[in-house]
Scaffold this motif. Structure first.
Motif, mmCIF file in Angstrom:
data_model
loop_
_atom_site.group_PDB
_atom_site.id
_atom_site.type_symbol
_atom_site.label_atom_id
_atom_site.label_comp_id
_atom_site.label_asym_id
_atom_site.label_seq_id
_atom_site.Cartn_x
_atom_site.Cartn_y
_atom_site.Cartn_z
ATOM 1 N N GLN A 202 3.172 5.510 -5.149
ATOM 2 C CA GLN A 202 4.493 4.792 -5.059
ATOM 3 C C GLN A 202 5.530 5.826 -4.594
ATOM 4 N N ARG B 68 9.043 1.936 -3.888
ATOM 5 C CA ARG B 68 8.030 0.969 -3.434
ATOM 6 C C ARG B 68 6.735 1.677 -3.126
ATOM 7 N N TRP B 69 5.673 0.835 -3.117
ATOM 8 C CA TRP B 69 4.173 1.222 -2.956
ATOM 9 C C TRP B 69 3.774 1.139 -1.461
ATOM 10 N N VAL C 294 -5.555 0.017 -6.786
ATOM 11 C CA VAL C 294 -5.108 -1.388 -6.935
ATOM 12 C C VAL C 294 -6.187 -2.464 -6.373
ATOM 13 N N GLU D 228 -3.643 -7.209 -8.640
ATOM 14 C CA GLU D 228 -2.630 -6.004 -8.739
ATOM 15 C C GLU D 228 -1.749 -6.157 -7.472
ATOM 16 N N PHE D 229 -2.524 -6.258 -6.316
ATOM 17 C CA PHE D 229 -1.552 -6.122 -4.938
ATOM 18 C C PHE D 229 -0.773 -7.263 -4.951
ATOM 19 N N ARG E 78 0.326 -9.186 -7.064
ATOM 20 C CA ARG E 78 1.537 -9.103 -8.057
ATOM 21 C C ARG E 78 2.615 -8.001 -7.454
ATOM 22 N N LEU E 79 2.236 -6.951 -6.878
ATOM 23 C CA LEU E 79 3.086 -6.097 -6.189
ATOM 24 C C LEU E 79 3.972 -6.611 -5.245
ATOM 25 N N ASN E 80 3.241 -7.592 -4.299
ATOM 26 C CA ASN E 80 3.689 -8.224 -3.261
ATOM 27 C C ASN E 80 4.671 -9.090 -3.670
ATOM 28 N N ALA F 251 6.377 -9.005 -6.386
ATOM 29 C CA ALA F 251 7.535 -8.527 -6.836
ATOM 30 C C ALA F 251 8.456 -7.674 -5.824
ATOM 31 N N ALA G 102 7.605 -5.141 -4.421
ATOM 32 C CA ALA G 102 7.374 -3.827 -4.536
ATOM 33 C C ALA G 102 6.616 -3.020 -3.500
ATOM 34 N N LEU G 103 6.087 -3.709 -2.516
ATOM 35 C CA LEU G 103 5.368 -2.905 -1.334
ATOM 36 C C LEU G 103 6.349 -2.482 -0.323
#
Length: 134
Positions: free
Chosen positions: A22, A31-32, A101, A105-106, A108-110, A112, A114-115
């Motif tokens: 992050q 962001r990740w 990840v 989880e990847f 979920r981050l996408n 949100a 968050a990537l």
């Protein structure tokens, strides 16, 4: 505007999880993304990716093949497949967090948002998304 040469490390563990950090600073703060950063003057890409991954994750890696490159604004980023050779995963330097990840989880981050921009499409195109290993 001159281009800035950067490198990134693409690492998967035995379970097929992808190593992400992050970002603690701009661009992309919060962001990740893949661990990596700028290549210093006189430094090879391999030395830079080894240094950057160690600084951001605490892991000692051996860089392998160039997987691909992308241009993000002034940054030209060369991403290398890497193998973990030692160390202990711990966020440091420019990373607010670092973790392995899995595919769920990847996703979920996408979902949100968050990537970092373009990460999903780039990793999909290169065939290096996280994957579940049975």
């Amino acid at each position: 505007m001159s281009q800035v040469r950067c490198v990134g490390g693409i690492l998967h563990d035995d379970a097929g999880r992808l190593l992400l950090i992050q970002r603690a600073h701009e661009p992309g703060r919060g962001r990740w993304s893949l661990p990596g950063g700028r290549v210093e003057p006189g430094e090879t890409d391999e030395a830079a990716v080894t240094r950057e991954v160690a600084e951001e994750t605490g892991l000692v890696v051996e860089p392998g093949a160039l997987v691909g490159s992308v241009v993000r604004g002034p940054y030209v980023i060369y991403d290398y497949a890497c193998t973990v050779r030692g160390g202990r995963l711990l966020a440091g330097d420019d990373a607010a967090d670092a973790r392995w990840v899995d595919a769920a989880e990847f996703a979920r981050l996408n979902h949100a948002n968050a990537l970092t921009d373009g990460l999903v499409d780039t990793l999909r195109d290169w065939g290096v998304l996280p994957h579940n290993v049975e």
